[in-house]
Structure formats: C-alpha cells, structure tokens
Design a protein around this motif. Structure first.
Motif, short mmCIF file in Angstrom:
data_model
loop_
_atom_site.label_atom_id
_atom_site.label_comp_id
_atom_site.label_asym_id
_atom_site.label_seq_id
_atom_site.Cartn_x
_atom_site.Cartn_y
_atom_site.Cartn_z
N GLN A 27 4.36 3.19 45.38
CA GLN A 27 5.43 3.90 46.23
C GLN A 27 6.45 4.53 45.48
OE1 GLN A 27 4.50 4.03 49.44
NE2 GLN A 27 2.58 3.03 48.76
N GLU A 29 9.77 4.23 45.72
CA GLU A 29 10.93 3.78 45.61
C GLU A 29 11.53 3.63 44.33
OE1 GLU A 29 12.96 -0.51 47.02
OE2 GLU A 29 11.04 -0.53 46.86
N ASN A 44 15.02 -2.64 42.16
CA ASN A 44 15.17 -1.64 43.05
C ASN A 44 16.87 -1.09 43.08
OD1 ASN A 44 16.29 -3.29 44.68
ND2 ASN A 44 14.54 -3.16 46.32
N THR A 45 17.11 -0.13 43.72
CA THR A 45 18.64 0.40 43.80
C THR A 45 19.53 -0.66 44.55
OG1 THR A 45 17.80 1.53 45.89
CG2 THR A 45 17.90 2.56 43.66
N GLU A 409 19.85 8.67 40.80
CA GLU A 409 19.75 8.01 42.12
C GLU A 409 21.17 7.72 42.69
OE1 GLU A 409 17.18 8.11 44.31
OE2 GLU A 409 16.09 8.96 42.40
N ASP A 443 12.17 7.81 39.65
CA ASP A 443 11.61 7.91 40.95
C ASP A 443 10.47 9.12 40.94
OD1 ASP A 443 10.87 7.90 43.85
OD2 ASP A 443 12.86 8.69 44.46
#
Length: 445
Positions: A27, A29, A44-45, A409, A443
């Motif tokens: 994905q 993400e 992840n973020t 990001e 990403d």
C-alpha cells in the motif's frame, strides 16, 4: 542493469523514494526505516511499527518492496512485513523491471521468485543472467553453457551460447558464441545474427555494436542506424543522447550520430530528467613543491619536476541538454537533484544549485541535507536551521537538535540527546526521539 543486494554491498545500494510496481499488499502508506540497538525496523507517520526491529539493514526498493539483511542472509519483505523472499539467501539480483528476484544460496546455486513470493525457478542453476518482464523466459547457465528456459525449467529453443546478457526494452538479449556477438529473442530465436565483435544492451531503441574495432548503433531489426566510428561508448541512449568517443572528440551524440554536445570530460554520465553529471580533472600548481624544485635548480640540481608539482583536482558538475553547465564543474562533490536542487560541496562548505539556475546558494554551510518539500536542513556551527530554495532561513531549530535529515511527508528526522525522532514543519516533535537513527519517509509518487 540488474541491481544487486548482498552481504557487504551496502555502498552499492541506494535508498529510493519511488514506489513502483508491486503486489497488492504494498500500500501507499508512507514509511521510514529506523534503527535502535543496531537493529532496523519500519514505522509509519504515527510512529507505529509496520516491521518490528529485527534486521541488520532495510532498504526500500523502487518496486515497493523492502530489501532486508539479517546476519549473512538477505530477503525481501512487503511493506506490511509479509515475507516475499525468505531471508535465507546470500545474494539477490533485481532486473530493471523490478518484477523478479534472482536469488543465490550459500551453495552458489541460483533460482527466482516473482514479486508475490512465488518460487518461479528452483534454486539449482549455476547462474541466472536474464528474465523477461512477464517472467516466462529465463537465461540460465549450467556448467559453461547458457540457454533459455521456461518457468518449468524446460529449454526454449535448441541454441546454447557462451554468454547471454539481460533482456531489455525490445525483449532482445545480447549473446556471445565463439567470440561473435548478436541478439536473441525470448523465443530462443536468433533475432540479429552473431556477427559483431561486441554488443551492448538496447537503450532508447538502439544498441551499440562493435565492427572492425569501432562502435556503431543498430535498431531492433539489426539495421545499422549509426555507422561504426566510435572508439568508446560510455553510455547508451538516454533521453535521445549517448556519450561516446567520436572522431570529432568526446561528448554526446544524437540518434543520427551527430556530435551535439562536445565535452572532453573525464566522466560523462547518462542524461536523466534533462541533466547529466560530468567530472573534469583540473590541474593546480603545488606551490611548495614547485618552489622547492626551483630552489634546487638555482643551486645546481638536475632532475625532473616532482611528481606532485601538479596535483590532480577532479571537479564535478551538471550540464543540461544544450550543453550548458547548470552546475559548474568547480565542486568537489555534487548530489543528485532532489526537489529540483542539487546539494554541492566546495572546500568543505556546502551549498545548492537549482535545476533552472534561478536559485543558487553559495557553499557556506558546514553541513547540508538534500531538499525535500521546498526546504533543507543546514548546520551553521552554532546550530541547525531550515532554509528555503533561495537560502533564506525559515526556521531556527531548537538548540538541542544536533543533527537532521530530509523533510518528507511534512516530517523532519532530527537527533535530540543522541536519539532520533521526527519534527513537523512547525518544529514540534511528533514522534519521540527513541531511535538510534531515523530515515526520511517515503511514499508512492
């Protein structure tokens, strides 16, 4: 060219920020590689672990997967941590299309997986040198002979060769037999007769071949489009230009063989996004050696100038498709363009040059990171700052920040108290500094 992942090859592996073709598990993400106690994982973020700490090294690859190393073994994971290639191989090769993993075990046997984790070829071959994009044809070596096989291992065609190279954009692979080179297709048929002294991969619809000591270029039908006349081909066609040594001099030719951009540089890189990296060796006088030599002559000494009277001084820069130096060959180091800016170093100071030449930041920083989302982190001696593409300071980072990474990001990796975490654009810590190191988020673009 295939990319290689193996023990001790960290310098050859580049972290990529592009997420391309992969299986449905990959994905979009954003994720980042973090390290703690010499073990790597992926978050992840929100700072949640997608892949727990447990690997010696993790590299996000261009096809969306994660190349991992644990001890002496390598493997491939999805971004969710699911195993694609078991972490039990010495070497992993990735063809340019990124849809296959060629693996070597500790017994020097080779096999192949697809990017869904299906074993395509058992790990029994002496070498695998090529695979088509749809994984239905492989070039393998058994003993000293190379031939093509299907997924079930059955041979394609009857021909064997002394070497088979990679399949390319034209689904043709260079082959050698008894010192003659030609090309075969994925059906095992000789598509271009074995008649050349050398042959390179197709790029930009043309391939370099050697006849009577000189290189020329043919198309996929074997028609000579540019007559043999070049003593060297440094890089094939990329963005319609190839780097060669021609009778008129060194430089870049177009697809008619015309020397458009003469450039007598030590290194001529391929064009990418309208620019090419070049290296030039310039000589500078070693004043003290020269004075010592002059004094010895004045005192009656006889001999040649000292070898280090002229020091080699390699400088780097970039040119555009018009041959203009958009980054002059005056820098000791240039970084690939990121966010349309190249970070450069000169005399131990760092600056940046824009692709369009509108934003030049003269080297004045003690340290500088690549640009991301329009800003870059720089160190001025008293602390770290965030600057924009004009060199204007947009934010002073807190004094406790001792290092920083690349903004992505909306998050900037920062080191506080010897541990890494992430700040947002306002300078607020949003992921606590708990890691020994933290990379930038990546990403799908």
């Amino acid at each position: 060219m295939m990319k290689r992942w193996q023990k001790g090859l960290a310098a050859a592996v580049t972290v990529m920020a592009l997420w391309g073709c992969g299986d449905n598990r990959l994905q979009a993400e954003p994720l980042a590689v973090v390290q703690e106690n010499d073990l790597c994982g992926v978050i992840n973020t929100q700072g949640k672990f997608l892949v727990p700490l447990g690997y010696d090294r993790i590299i996000p690859w261009t096809n969306g997967a994660l190349m991992v190393k644990k001890g002496d073994n390598c493997g491939v994971l999805g971004r969710d941590g699911a195993v694609i290639v078991p972490v039990e191989y010495l070497t992993i090769l990735i063809p340019h299309h990124g849809k296959t993993y060629l693996v070597e075990n500790n017994e020097a046997h080779w096999g192949a997986y697809d990017n869904n984790g299906q074993l395509l070829l058992p790990v029994i071959y002496d070498e695998i040198t090529a695979v088509t994009e749809n994984n239905d044809c492989f070039a393998i070596r058994q003993g000293t002979e190379y031939h093509l096989v299907k997924r079930d291992g059955s041979q394609i065609g009857t021909e064997t060769f002394d070497y088979i190279g990679e399949f390319n954009e034209e689904e043709l692979a260079p082959v050698r037999k008894k010192d003659k080179w030609g090309y075969i297709n994925a059906k095992g048929q000789i598509a271009i007769a074995l008649q050349y002294e050398g042959a390179k991969d197709f790029s930009g619809g043309l391939a370099a071949v050697k006849q009577q000591g000189s290189w020329g270029f043919i198309d996929k039908l074997g028609i000579m489009k540019i007559q043999p006349q070049f003593s060297e081909v440094f890089s094939g066609f990329s963005e319609s230009l190839a780097a060669v040594q021609s009778p008129q001099g060194k430089g870049y030719i177009d697809k008619h063989g015309i020397l458009l951009l003469p450039r007598d540089s030590r290194y001529l890189g391929p064009f990418k996004n309208g620019v090419a990296e070049i290296h030039e060796v310039k000589k500078k006088l070693n004043v003290w050696s020269s004075l010592a030599y002059g004094a010895s002559i004045a005192l009656g000494g006889i001999g040649l100038p000292p070898k280090n009277a002229l020091k080699s001084n390699e400088k780097r820069g970039f040119i555009n498709r018009q041959g203009k130096e958009i980054v002059s060959t005056s820098f000791d180091e240039v970084m690939p363009f990121a966010d349309d800016m190249s970070v450069v170093r000169k005399d131990k100071k760092w600056g940046a040059i824009s692709r369009d030449g509108k934003n030049d930041i003269s080297p004045r920083y003690l340290a500088m990171r690549s640009f991301g989302e329009g800003v870059a982190a720089v160190y001025i001696g008293s602390g770290w700052q965030i600057i924009d593409k004009s060199g204007r300071t947009v934010k002073e980072l807190p004094a406790e920040v001792t290092d920083a990474g690349v903004m992505s990001e909306g998050l900037l990796p920062v080191c506080i108290g010897g541990k890494w975490g992430y700040m947002n654009k306002e300078g607020t810590v949003v992921i606590a500094p708990n890691f020994g190191h933290a990379g930038s988020f990546t990403d799908k673009k």
